[in-house]
Design a protein around this motif. Structure first.
Motif, short mmCIF file in Angstrom:
data_model
loop_
_atom_site.label_atom_id
_atom_site.label_comp_id
_atom_site.label_asym_id
_atom_site.label_seq_id
_atom_site.Cartn_x
_atom_site.Cartn_y
_atom_site.Cartn_z
N ARG A 102 0.82 -1.22 0.00
CA ARG A 102 0.00 0.00 0.00
C ARG A 102 0.85 1.27 0.00
NH1 ARG A 102 -4.40 -1.31 4.67
NH2 ARG A 102 -5.13 0.80 4.22
N THR A 103 2.10 1.15 0.40
CA THR A 103 2.96 2.33 0.37
C THR A 103 4.17 2.15 -0.57
OG1 THR A 103 4.16 1.54 2.33
CG2 THR A 103 2.32 3.07 2.70
N ASP A 104 4.13 1.13 -1.40
CA ASP A 104 5.25 0.88 -2.32
C ASP A 104 5.54 2.08 -3.22
OD1 ASP A 104 5.89 -1.57 -1.38
OD2 ASP A 104 5.07 -2.72 -3.06
N ALA A 105 4.49 2.70 -3.76
CA ALA A 105 4.71 3.81 -4.70
C ALA A 105 5.43 4.97 -4.01
CB ALA A 105 3.37 4.27 -5.28
N LEU A 106 5.04 5.23 -2.77
CA LEU A 106 5.68 6.31 -2.03
C LEU A 106 7.14 5.98 -1.75
CD1 LEU A 106 5.61 8.99 -0.53
CD2 LEU A 106 4.60 7.80 1.43
N HIS A 107 7.40 4.72 -1.38
CA HIS A 107 8.78 4.33 -1.12
C HIS A 107 9.62 4.44 -2.39
CE1 HIS A 107 12.25 2.44 0.63
NE2 HIS A 107 12.22 1.48 -0.26
N GLU A 108 9.05 4.07 -3.54
CA GLU A 108 9.79 4.18 -4.80
C GLU A 108 10.12 5.65 -5.10
OE1 GLU A 108 11.16 1.76 -6.47
OE2 GLU A 108 10.32 0.35 -5.02
N ARG A 109 9.19 6.56 -4.80
CA ARG A 109 9.46 7.99 -4.97
C ARG A 109 10.60 8.42 -4.06
NH1 ARG A 109 4.63 11.41 -3.47
NH2 ARG A 109 6.06 13.09 -4.00
N THR A 110 10.64 7.86 -2.85
CA THR A 110 11.70 8.20 -1.91
C THR A 110 13.06 7.73 -2.43
OG1 THR A 110 10.13 8.04 -0.07
CG2 THR A 110 12.47 7.95 0.48
N VAL A 111 13.11 6.49 -2.91
CA VAL A 111 14.36 5.95 -3.45
C VAL A 111 14.84 6.78 -4.64
CG1 VAL A 111 15.44 3.95 -4.57
CG2 VAL A 111 13.85 3.60 -2.66
N ALA A 112 13.90 7.26 -5.44
CA ALA A 112 14.24 8.03 -6.64
C ALA A 112 14.52 9.50 -6.36
CB ALA A 112 13.10 7.92 -7.66
N HIS A 113 14.32 9.95 -5.10
CA HIS A 113 14.50 11.37 -4.79
C HIS A 113 15.92 11.82 -5.12
CE1 HIS A 113 14.65 15.14 -2.55
NE2 HIS A 113 13.33 15.11 -2.58
N ARG A 114 16.04 13.04 -5.58
CA ARG A 114 17.35 13.54 -6.05
C ARG A 114 18.40 13.54 -4.94
NH1 ARG A 114 14.00 17.96 -5.62
NH2 ARG A 114 14.69 19.66 -4.26
N THR A 115 17.97 13.72 -3.69
CA THR A 115 18.94 13.68 -2.59
C THR A 115 19.51 12.26 -2.43
OG1 THR A 115 17.70 15.42 -1.44
CG2 THR A 115 19.30 14.19 -0.14
N VAL A 116 18.63 11.28 -2.44
CA VAL A 116 19.06 9.88 -2.32
C VAL A 116 19.95 9.50 -3.49
CG1 VAL A 116 18.28 7.48 -2.25
CG2 VAL A 116 17.01 9.22 -1.00
N GLN A 117 19.51 9.83 -4.69
CA GLN A 117 20.28 9.48 -5.88
C GLN A 117 21.58 10.27 -5.96
OE1 GLN A 117 19.73 6.88 -7.91
NE2 GLN A 117 18.07 6.40 -6.48
N GLY A 118 21.60 11.47 -5.39
CA GLY A 118 22.83 12.25 -5.33
C GLY A 118 23.89 11.59 -4.46
N ILE A 119 23.41 10.96 -3.36
CA ILE A 119 24.33 10.18 -2.52
C ILE A 119 24.87 8.99 -3.32
CG2 ILE A 119 24.50 8.71 -0.47
CD1 ILE A 119 22.38 10.54 0.84
N GLY A 120 23.97 8.31 -4.02
CA GLY A 120 24.37 7.15 -4.80
C GLY A 120 25.37 7.48 -5.89
N ALA A 121 25.20 8.66 -6.49
CA ALA A 121 26.11 9.08 -7.57
C ALA A 121 27.37 9.74 -7.02
CB ALA A 121 25.39 10.05 -8.50
N GLY A 122 27.32 10.12 -5.73
CA GLY A 122 28.47 10.79 -5.12
C GLY A 122 28.62 12.24 -5.54
N ASN A 123 27.54 12.85 -6.05
CA ASN A 123 27.64 14.22 -6.51
C ASN A 123 26.71 15.18 -5.76
OD1 ASN A 123 25.11 13.58 -7.54
ND2 ASN A 123 25.76 13.55 -9.69
#
Length: 202
Positions: free
Chosen positions: A1-22
Motif C-alpha cells: 500500500r505504500t510501495d509507490a511512495l517508497h519508490e518515490r523516496t528511493v528516486a529522490h534527487r537527494t538519495v540518488q545524489g548520494i548514490g552518484a556521489g555528486n
C-alpha cells in the motif's frame, strides 16, 4: 500500500545524489545534522516502545535495537560529518528543522498509544527504508567518493540488516495476533512515517 511512495523516496534527487556521489557537500552536511538530531530522538522512541513490551524477550530486542542505533548510526554520523568538514562536537547543538520535529512528534505520539504493533509500524519505515536504500544504491555501484560510499555501505551492511530483521520479526509476530482495527491503526502509523521519510529527504 505504500510501495509507490517508497519508490518515490528511493528516486529522490537527494538519495540518488548520494548514490552518484555528486550531492553538494553543504547539502549532505545539513542532512547529517538533521539525521543526527532525528536519531537522538529515535533512540528515545525505541526506549519508550520497549517499556510497553508484553514480555522480557521483546523488551530485550527493542533495547538491543536502541543500542545498535547508537553504536552503528550515531557514532558513524559523527565520523562522517568530520569527513565532510563539519565539527562533530557541534552536532548536539543543531536546531532540528520542521520536518525533523514533525516526524519525531509523530513517532512519539505513536509509541504513547502503548500498542507495540502501532509503535513498530511507525518505526519500521525508517529502519527498513534506509536498509533498502543502502542495498539499492550499492547494487547501482558505489560512488568514487569514499565518503558517500561509506554511508551506503553502512546502511547496506549485514549488521544494520540484522537490526532491521529483528524489528520486522517482532512486527510480524505481533501482527499475527492483531485485530483488523489494530492492523488499520498500524497502517496509518506506517503510512504517515513513510510520508515523513519522503519529506525528510526533501
Amino acid at each position: 500500500r505504500t510501495d509507490a511512495l517508497h519508490e518515490r523516496t528511493v528516486a529522490h534527487r537527494t538519495v540518488q545524489g548520494i548514490g552518484a556521489g555528486n550531492l553538494p557537500e553543504e547539502t549532505f552536511r545539513f542532512y547529517i545534522e538533521q539525521d543526527f538530531q532525528y536519531l537522538l530522538r529515535f533512540v528515545k522512541v525505541l526506549s519508550i516502545a520497549a517499556s510497553s513490551s508484553p514480555d522480557l524477550e521483546m523488551m530485550s530486542r527493542l533495547g538491543g535495537m536502541a543500542t545498535s542505533i547508537i553504536d552503528i548510526e550515531i557514532d558513524g554520523l559523527r565520523a562522517l560529518y568530520a569527513r565532510f568538514g563539519g565539527d562533530p562536537a557541534k552536532l548536539d547543538e543543531v536546531e532540528p528543522a520542521p520536518a525533523c520535529t514533525a516526524y519525531f512528534n509523530h513517532l512519539l505520539a505513536s509509541v504513547y498509544e502503548r500498542d507495540l504493533l502501532v509503535s513498530l509500524a511507525a518505526i519500521l519505515p525508517c529502519l527498513w527504508g534506509y536498509h533498502d536504500i543502502g542495498l539499492r544504491l550499492k547494487e547501482q555501484g558505489l560512488p568514487e567518493d569514499e565518503r558517500f560510499a561509506a554511508w551506503i555501505e553502512e546502511y547496506a551492511s549485514e549488521a544494520y540488516g540484522e537490526v532491521v530483521d529483528r524489528a520486522i520479526k517482532a512486527f510480524n509476530e505481533l501482527g499475527e495476533e492483531a485485530s483488523e482495527r489494530q492492523i488499520e491503526a498500524a497502517f496509518r502509523a506506517w503510512d504517515l512515517s513513510s510520508r515523513y521519510e519522503y519529506g525528510f529527504w526533501a
